[in-house]
Design an enzyme around this catalytic site. Sequence first.
Site, mmCIF file in Angstrom:
data_model
loop_
_atom_site.group_PDB
_atom_site.id
_atom_site.type_symbol
_atom_site.label_atom_id
_atom_site.label_comp_id
_atom_site.label_asym_id
_atom_site.label_seq_id
_atom_site.Cartn_x
_atom_site.Cartn_y
_atom_site.Cartn_z
ATOM 1 C CD1 TRP A 128 -1.281 2.573 2.352
ATOM 2 C CD2 TRP A 128 -3.146 1.477 0.917
ATOM 3 N NE1 TRP A 128 -1.604 3.367 2.272
ATOM 4 C CE2 TRP A 128 -2.885 3.148 1.584
ATOM 5 C CE3 TRP A 128 -3.776 0.922 0.458
ATOM 6 C CZ2 TRP A 128 -3.822 3.631 1.364
ATOM 7 C CZ3 TRP A 128 -4.929 2.162 0.165
ATOM 8 C CH2 TRP A 128 -4.744 3.777 0.738
ATOM 9 C CG ASN A 187 -0.991 7.539 2.587
ATOM 10 O OD1 ASN A 187 -0.841 6.406 3.001
ATOM 11 N ND2 ASN A 187 -1.972 8.114 3.126
ATOM 12 C CG ASP A 188 -1.439 11.526 2.143
ATOM 13 O OD1 ASP A 188 -1.741 11.075 2.105
ATOM 14 O OD2 ASP A 188 -1.587 12.255 2.575
ATOM 15 C CD GLU A 214 -7.281 13.897 5.604
ATOM 16 O OE1 GLU A 214 -6.300 13.290 6.315
ATOM 17 O OE2 GLU A 214 -7.738 13.293 4.408
#
Length: 582
Positions: free
Chosen positions: A64, A66-67, A247
């Site tokens: 995984w 993300n950002d 965010e």
Amino acid sequence: MASLNLFSFFALLFLCHGALHLQASHHHVYSRLQDGVSAVGSSSSSSKGQPYRTGYHFQPPKNWINDLSGPMIYKGIYHLFYQYNPKGAVWGNIVWAHSTSTDLINWTPQGYGIYPSHPSDINGTWSGSTTFLQDGTPAILYTGINPKNQQVQNLAVPKNRSDPYLKDWVKNLKNPLMAPTPQNRINASSFRDPTTAWMGRDKIWRVIIGSKVDRKGMAVLYTSKDFVNWVRADHPLHSTDGTGMWECPDFFPVLVGGYKNGLDTSKLGPKVKHVLKVSLDDTKHDHYTIGNYDPIKDVYTPDHDGLADKDFGLRYDYGKYYASKTFFDSSMNRRILLGWINESSSVVDDIKKGWSGVHTIPRTIWLHKSGKQLVQWPVKELEKLRGKPVVVPTRVLNGGSKVEVKGVTAVQADVEMYFGKFDLSRAEKLDPSWTDPQLICSRMGSSVRGKLGPFGLLVLGSKGLEEYTAVFYRIFKASDSKYVVLMCSDQSKSSLNNANDKTTYGTFLDIDPIKEMLSLRTLIDHSIVESFGGFGKSCITSRVYPTLAIDGAAHLYAFNNGTQHVRIARLTAWSMKKAHIA
Ligand SMILES: *[C@@H]1O[C@H](CO)[C@@H](O)[C@H](O)[C@H]1NC(C)=O
Ligand SMILES: *[C@@H]1O[C@H](CO)[C@@H](O)[C@H](O)[C@H]1NC(C)=O
Ligand SMILES: *[C@@H]1O[C@H](CO)[C@@H](O)[C@H](O)[C@H]1NC(C)=O
Ligand SMILES: *[C@@H]1O[C@H](CO)[C@@H](O)[C@H](O)[C@H]1NC(C)=O
Ligand SMILES: *[C@@H]1O[C@H](CO)[C@@H](O)[C@H](O)[C@H]1NC(C)=O
């Protein structure tokens, strides 16, 4: 099955920065995991049985992501950190994985830059940004999760500043440097993602952190003389009612006048406007406004209050795109924007394929000469991956026709298309009540024939067009001399697998088809369709998972499903080589 559903429910909550449980972990576990990741690096990037892995968009070999966090250039090396789960294809156990590059396209892994090891981040090392201190030290501010599961802000600096690869990072002993207290009444579950700090003429540093109070999203402002002792300002830099949690805020100056030059984050002056981007947790969209920053009062005032009006605010990308961040590339005098594209497949499928998440192609970003919006364009280094061009010269596409672009690897390509003059007298009227472009695109997909449009590209198409993704325009008449250009990405036919999210995306493109040439550039990369309308004025990124149109079985077409003919002034397609990404 029940447990799988529960699992996907949690995985959705966890996207980006779910504030829920994290597994306890410590230093030794991460050192071991780090060895693990280098060992698999070269073997698992084979595309065998993996038709959706990308050829030139950034993704690690598995698990995984993300950002992206703290991007920078240091001693001629680009650094990318990203939120990574070493243990699987769903969110959790987040560390800062680290890769470096000399061209923003080919990437080499460098292990983990930051991982839980200290009380101020033992339950998580979440997103943050890099700031260059006055002596040239790259300093990272990031969000740590403490043992009470509170969100706090921490500082890390390189262990060895002479190492251009910045492999090891040392955490400040005073961490956390910013934390929720009963006095400051900051919500400990809604306080994250510090930006790159900027310095005023008074030599004081400023930084903002995403937060909210009730439904009011805000950029909490802190100041510091020494980058270690931070004081909360008595007002936020900016806040907007009704927007929910902000965010990954990003705040940076842009040059007025249509120049592509980027500016250092501390730059002020008469020819400078500011951009505030926030990732809206509620809608999962990256919105931005352009406005003025008052460095004395330390407030930002947007020219138009775009964030308040969620449907109409400007976005970096009108497709699948979140948690983006920019940095100033001092070596090339440009500002670079990077973003995260999540999956549209089910969590079960993500676990089966062993990975989730990719990053967009780095885009150069600047203020359009109108001052009304930003413009984005893939970094020019990407063009090094282009093979020989395949050119479709000027030709007319009659209503209801299509032409196949042959001789390119349609599954991994870069396509640029320019349209000739339109007979605008034939454009349909736009119903004035149709104000939501995404809704118009989904009601009028590629199979709904209009007059001027739909026309554009069919990408990742199977031979019999059982599957395809349509990226197209429609031109409407709004009034006697005003036209509206709609840009759509229609995924409804992209895959025979119905477990995927096939939402159709759309946006209006702010160009005047009387005076301006209409263009479309689309980057096709196995499961990514990243499109740039109007020379970068509007972008739409989609994730698609064809079952037939994979590898050598994918086809590319230019199409016109309107009743009026359109002229292709030129179409150029390039097969794209594989980038070296490990
Ligand atoms: C947070 O960290 C503490 C101490 O390491 C641990 O006992 C606790 O289980 C963690 N909480 C969560 C929700 O992970
Ligand atoms: C710091 O990095 C430089 C350049 O890579 C290297 O030559 C030097 O040995 C390093 N110093 C230490 C103490 O590791
Ligand atoms: C703080 O933020 C969390 C997470 O969004 C929310 O559930 C909670 O209601 C907030 N608390 C207050 C007092 O606003
Ligand atoms: C990721 O994808 C899912 C499913 O397509 C979507 O519902 C969700 O909002 C996305 N999350 C983000 C952060 O983009
Ligand atoms: C074009 O329109 C026709 C008629 O609605 C439809 O059958 C066909 O699938 C459309 N083509 C595309 C590429 O959507």
